[in-house]
Design a protein around this motif. Structure first.
Motif, PDB file in Angstrom:
ATOM      1  N   HIS A 145      -7.481  61.055  18.332  1.00  0.00           N
ATOM      2  CA  HIS A 145      -6.598  59.778  18.104  1.00  0.00           C
ATOM      3  C   HIS A 145      -5.143  60.180  17.152  1.00  0.00           C
ATOM      4  O   HIS A 145      -5.455  60.917  16.164  1.00  0.00           O
ATOM      5  N   ALA A 146      -4.329  59.362  17.196  1.00  0.00           N
ATOM      6  CA  ALA A 146      -3.315  59.427  16.198  1.00  0.00           C
ATOM      7  C   ALA A 146      -2.882  57.955  16.108  1.00  0.00           C
ATOM      8  O   ALA A 146      -2.530  57.291  16.956  1.00  0.00           O
ATOM      9  N   ILE A 147      -2.279  57.796  14.804  1.00  0.00           N
ATOM     10  CA  ILE A 147      -1.463  56.463  14.582  1.00  0.00           C
ATOM     11  C   ILE A 147       0.084  57.007  14.350  1.00  0.00           C
ATOM     12  O   ILE A 147       0.267  58.150  13.668  1.00  0.00           O
ATOM     13  N   ALA A 148       0.592  56.458  15.198  1.00  0.00           N
ATOM     14  CA  ALA A 148       2.274  56.476  15.156  1.00  0.00           C
ATOM     15  C   ALA A 148       2.912  55.354  14.910  1.00  0.00           C
ATOM     16  O   ALA A 148       2.375  54.014  15.135  1.00  0.00           O
ATOM     17  N   SER A 149       4.472  55.368  14.662  1.00  0.00           N
ATOM     18  CA  SER A 149       5.080  54.045  14.736  1.00  0.00           C
ATOM     19  C   SER A 149       5.901  53.996  15.981  1.00  0.00           C
ATOM     20  O   SER A 149       5.811  54.729  17.080  1.00  0.00           O
ATOM     21  N   ALA A 150       6.030  52.531  16.224  1.00  0.00           N
ATOM     22  CA  ALA A 150       6.537  52.303  17.548  1.00  0.00           C
ATOM     23  C   ALA A 150       8.148  52.863  17.724  1.00  0.00           C
ATOM     24  O   ALA A 150       8.344  53.404  19.069  1.00  0.00           O
ATOM     25  N   ALA A 157       0.561  63.523  23.095  1.00  0.00           N
ATOM     26  CA  ALA A 157       0.831  62.446  24.356  1.00  0.00           C
ATOM     27  C   ALA A 157      -0.475  62.000  24.597  1.00  0.00           C
ATOM     28  O   ALA A 157      -1.513  62.664  24.501  1.00  0.00           O
ATOM     29  N   GLY A 158      -0.305  60.663  24.860  1.00  0.00           N
ATOM     30  CA  GLY A 158      -1.552  60.037  25.124  1.00  0.00           C
ATOM     31  C   GLY A 158      -1.593  58.695  25.703  1.00  0.00           C
ATOM     32  O   GLY A 158      -0.378  58.334  26.145  1.00  0.00           O
ATOM     33  N   VAL A 159      -2.706  57.705  25.557  1.00  0.00           N
ATOM     34  CA  VAL A 159      -2.540  56.571  26.185  1.00  0.00           C
ATOM     35  C   VAL A 159      -2.537  55.614  24.819  1.00  0.00           C
ATOM     36  O   VAL A 159      -3.599  55.845  24.073  1.00  0.00           O
ATOM     37  N   VAL A 160      -1.983  54.463  24.814  1.00  0.00           N
ATOM     38  CA  VAL A 160      -2.007  53.707  23.758  1.00  0.00           C
ATOM     39  C   VAL A 160      -3.185  52.728  24.005  1.00  0.00           C
ATOM     40  O   VAL A 160      -3.545  52.151  25.045  1.00  0.00           O
ATOM     41  N   GLU A 161      -4.030  52.728  22.741  1.00  0.00           N
ATOM     42  CA  GLU A 161      -5.159  51.933  22.827  1.00  0.00           C
ATOM     43  C   GLU A 161      -5.066  50.549  22.057  1.00  0.00           C
ATOM     44  O   GLU A 161      -5.635  49.572  22.347  1.00  0.00           O
ATOM     45  N   GLU A 167       3.132  49.766  14.022  1.00  0.00           N
ATOM     46  CA  GLU A 167       2.163  51.092  14.448  1.00  0.00           C
ATOM     47  C   GLU A 167       1.370  50.896  15.835  1.00  0.00           C
ATOM     48  O   GLU A 167       1.247  49.813  16.173  1.00  0.00           O
ATOM     49  N   VAL A 168       1.207  52.119  16.477  1.00  0.00           N
ATOM     50  CA  VAL A 168       0.186  52.028  17.620  1.00  0.00           C
ATOM     51  C   VAL A 168      -0.985  52.964  17.458  1.00  0.00           C
ATOM     52  O   VAL A 168      -0.803  54.011  16.569  1.00  0.00           O
ATOM     53  N   LEU A 169      -2.015  52.893  18.001  1.00  0.00           N
ATOM     54  CA  LEU A 169      -2.964  53.927  17.821  1.00  0.00           C
ATOM     55  C   LEU A 169      -3.129  54.262  19.511  1.00  0.00           C
ATOM     56  O   LEU A 169      -3.035  53.836  20.381  1.00  0.00           O
ATOM     57  N   VAL A 170      -3.087  55.646  19.449  1.00  0.00           N
ATOM     58  CA  VAL A 170      -2.719  56.478  20.614  1.00  0.00           C
ATOM     59  C   VAL A 170      -4.252  57.414  20.713  1.00  0.00           C
ATOM     60  O   VAL A 170      -4.427  58.443  19.855  1.00  0.00           O
ATOM     61  N   ARG A 171      -4.856  57.323  22.138  1.00  0.00           N
ATOM     62  CA  ARG A 171      -5.715  58.234  22.282  1.00  0.00           C
ATOM     63  C   ARG A 171      -5.181  59.502  22.903  1.00  0.00           C
ATOM     64  O   ARG A 171      -4.322  59.478  24.001  1.00  0.00           O
ATOM     65  N   ILE A 172      -5.436  60.701  22.284  1.00  0.00           N
ATOM     66  CA  ILE A 172      -4.572  61.858  22.567  1.00  0.00           C
ATOM     67  C   ILE A 172      -5.250  62.596  23.924  1.00  0.00           C
ATOM     68  O   ILE A 172      -6.400  62.777  23.836  1.00  0.00           O
ATOM     69  N   ALA A 173      -4.118  62.805  24.738  1.00  0.00           N
ATOM     70  CA  ALA A 173      -4.785  63.502  26.073  1.00  0.00           C
ATOM     71  C   ALA A 173      -4.278  64.988  26.066  1.00  0.00           C
ATOM     72  O   ALA A 173      -5.088  65.720  26.704  1.00  0.00           O
ATOM     73  N   GLY A 174      -3.331  65.463  25.188  1.00  0.00           N
ATOM     74  CA  GLY A 174      -3.082  66.879  25.110  1.00  0.00           C
ATOM     75  C   GLY A 174      -2.076  66.803  23.700  1.00  0.00           C
ATOM     76  O   GLY A 174      -1.057  65.833  23.856  1.00  0.00           O
ATOM     77  N   VAL A 175      -1.973  67.889  23.129  1.00  0.00           N
ATOM     78  CA  VAL A 175      -1.207  68.030  21.901  1.00  0.00           C
ATOM     79  C   VAL A 175      -0.715  69.627  21.669  1.00  0.00           C
ATOM     80  O   VAL A 175      -1.777  70.594  21.829  1.00  0.00           O
ATOM     81  N   GLY A 176       0.339  69.829  21.463  1.00  0.00           N
ATOM     82  CA  GLY A 176       0.738  71.309  21.368  1.00  0.00           C
ATOM     83  C   GLY A 176       0.827  71.737  19.959  1.00  0.00           C
ATOM     84  O   GLY A 176       0.354  71.151  19.064  1.00  0.00           O
ATOM     85  N   ILE A 177       0.516  73.060  19.684  1.00  0.00           N
ATOM     86  CA  ILE A 177       0.845  73.703  18.658  1.00  0.00           C
ATOM     87  C   ILE A 177       2.327  74.376  18.568  1.00  0.00           C
ATOM     88  O   ILE A 177       2.737  74.976  19.532  1.00  0.00           O
ATOM     89  N   CYS A 178       3.110  74.165  17.466  1.00  0.00           N
ATOM     90  CA  CYS A 178       4.429  74.486  17.194  1.00  0.00           C
ATOM     91  C   CYS A 178       4.614  75.404  15.933  1.00  0.00           C
ATOM     92  O   CYS A 178       3.715  75.088  15.170  1.00  0.00           O
ATOM     93  N   HIS A 179       5.613  76.314  15.878  1.00  0.00           N
ATOM     94  CA  HIS A 179       5.690  76.974  14.773  1.00  0.00           C
ATOM     95  C   HIS A 179       5.748  76.141  13.413  1.00  0.00           C
ATOM     96  O   HIS A 179       5.497  76.512  12.217  1.00  0.00           O
ATOM     97  N   HIS A 189       7.317  46.377  22.724  1.00  0.00           N
ATOM     98  CA  HIS A 189       7.737  47.208  23.964  1.00  0.00           C
ATOM     99  C   HIS A 189       6.673  48.088  24.560  1.00  0.00           C
ATOM    100  O   HIS A 189       6.883  48.941  25.399  1.00  0.00           O
ATOM    101  N   LEU A 190       5.578  48.169  23.588  1.00  0.00           N
ATOM    102  CA  LEU A 190       4.403  48.815  23.998  1.00  0.00           C
ATOM    103  C   LEU A 190       3.192  48.107  24.287  1.00  0.00           C
ATOM    104  O   LEU A 190       3.054  47.196  23.649  1.00  0.00           O
ATOM    105  N   ALA A 191       2.380  48.567  25.011  1.00  0.00           N
ATOM    106  CA  ALA A 191       1.121  47.821  25.338  1.00  0.00           C
ATOM    107  C   ALA A 191      -0.122  48.675  25.469  1.00  0.00           C
ATOM    108  O   ALA A 191       0.077  49.821  26.017  1.00  0.00           O
ATOM    109  N   PRO A 192      -1.290  48.287  25.307  1.00  0.00           N
ATOM    110  CA  PRO A 192      -2.603  49.357  25.762  1.00  0.00           C
ATOM    111  C   PRO A 192      -2.356  49.500  26.861  1.00  0.00           C
ATOM    112  O   PRO A 192      -2.124  48.902  27.953  1.00  0.00           O
TER     113      PRO A 192
END
Length: 367
Positions: A141-146, A62-66, A27-39, A74-77
């Motif tokens: 923030h959000a937790i997502a998988s790699a 969408a955001g920056v990995v913390e 998993e990764v922790l991401v600081r959110i820069a912007g997030v859409g609203i979807c139907h 394959h991902l880094a802060p």
């Protein structure tokens, strides 16, 4: 961290302080820069999917990995990323290039917990159900998988990129991966929101000669013409929109409907020439009976359902950003920005069709 929590179907989410649980290895922790609203978020709010509550929605982050888990290589802060739907990465669909149809799609995206039953967020001793599309990104923030975290170039407008993970991916991917029109062919779109306009822009980029847009909003039809539609139709101002489309075009090679109502599916299907293909991508509810004319279908026509544009997000999202840079996919024209703490206003405007794609910007985000 703060997240928009809702506690009952039809309720209004409210921003509250929460804590994320420890990251698992992938998993990764991401600081959110912007997030859409979807139907699809609205189906969660309305209780049309089996999401346990209290819960947090949002699946166009969408955001920056913390922070990254111990198994992430394959991902880094500091990486800029777009979050999309989650997959197992191991089943036949994932290995065959169709991750949208992952065998674990339901548990990974809709059940509100990790596969082991734990939640990604807590509030004191209370579990907060996240993991909506593997992210639950209506928050700071959000937790997502790699697996569902797509790295993107740092020169792209990160706060606007979230809808590339779902709505824009769905529309453009349906055209580019499923329908695959050739230059000079014809195509029509029913429902001129984010998904329909993403498909329309992709069709224009594919050099379709005839591009039809159908919607009840004259303002959205005007935007469709600016983005490449050659013909527009408002069913409320015509007696028979199918007849008018057939008369104007001789029938369409392809159609895509992004509404999900049976009447709209039938219109899109009936507007095809023979042979022709109609893709249905609109979601009203998980159980949604429709009727079609089997005799019409027998004449070489195809009706197919598509989820997430049948896309590999790790390939399509960077490609759509490249198309945006080249001026062939101006998705930024669909966006209206709101501060995250104005989520209720954004939802009201979205419900009322005043905006096409609301994007929530956390107050501690900078762009």
């Amino acid at each position: 961290m703060r997240a928009a929590i809702f506690t009952e179907p039809g309720g209004t989410p409210t921003l509250q302080e929460v804590e994320h649980t420890p990251l698992q290895g992938n998993e990764v922790l991401v600081r959110i820069a912007g997030v859409g609203i979807c139907h699809t978020d609205l189906t969660g709010l309305n209780g049309n999917v089996p999401l346990p509550m209290p819960a947090v929605l949002g699946h166009e982050g969408a955001g920056v990995v913390e922070e990254v888990g111990s198994e992430v290589t394959h991902l880094a802060p500091g990486d800029h990323v777009v979050l999309t739907f989650d997959t197992c990465g191991d089943c036949a669909a994932c290995n065959g290039g169709h991750p949208a149809y992952c065998v674990l799609s339901g548990p990974l995206n809709y059940f509100g917990t990790r596969l082991d039953g734990t939640t990604t967020m807590v509030q004191g001793g209370r579990e907060i159900h996240g993991n909506w599309f593997g992210q639950s990104s209506w928050g700071t923030h959000a937790i997502a998988s790699a697996r569902n975290t797509v790295r993107v170039d740092k020169d792209a407008p990160l706060h606007l990129l979230g809808p590339l993970g779902c709505g824009l991916l769905t529309g453009a991917g349906t055209v580019m991966n499923v329908l695959r029109p050739q230059p000079g062919q014809s195509i029509g779109f029913w429902g001129i929101g984010t998904v329909g306009l993403a498909g329309l822009m992709a069709a224009r980029a594919a050099n379709c000669e005839t591009i039809v847009a159908v919607d009840l909003s004259d303002d959205r039809l005007a935007l469709a013409r600016e983005l490449g539609a050659t013909h527009t139709f408002n069913p409320s101002s015509t007696k028979d929109v199918v007849w008018e489309i057939l008369e104007a075009t001789g029938g369409l090679d392809f159609t895509m409907e992004a509404v999900g109502l049976g009447s709209v599916v039938r219109e899109a299907l009936m507007s095809l020439r023979s042979p022709g293909v109609c893709a249905t991508v609109g979601l009203q509810a998980l159980d949604n009976d429709i009727t079609i004319d089997q005799g019409h279908l027998l004449m070489g026509r195809t009706l197919t359902g598509v989820i997430e544009g049948d896309s590999d997000p790790h390939q399509l999202i960077p490609h759509l950003i490249d198309m945006w840079r080249d001026g062939r996919f101006p998705f930024d024209r669909l966006v209206t920005e709101y501060p995250l703490d104005r989520l209720e206003d954004a939802l009201k405007d979205f419900h009322a069709s005043k905006v096409i794609k609301p994007i929530l910007i956390p107050s501690d985000s900078s762009h």
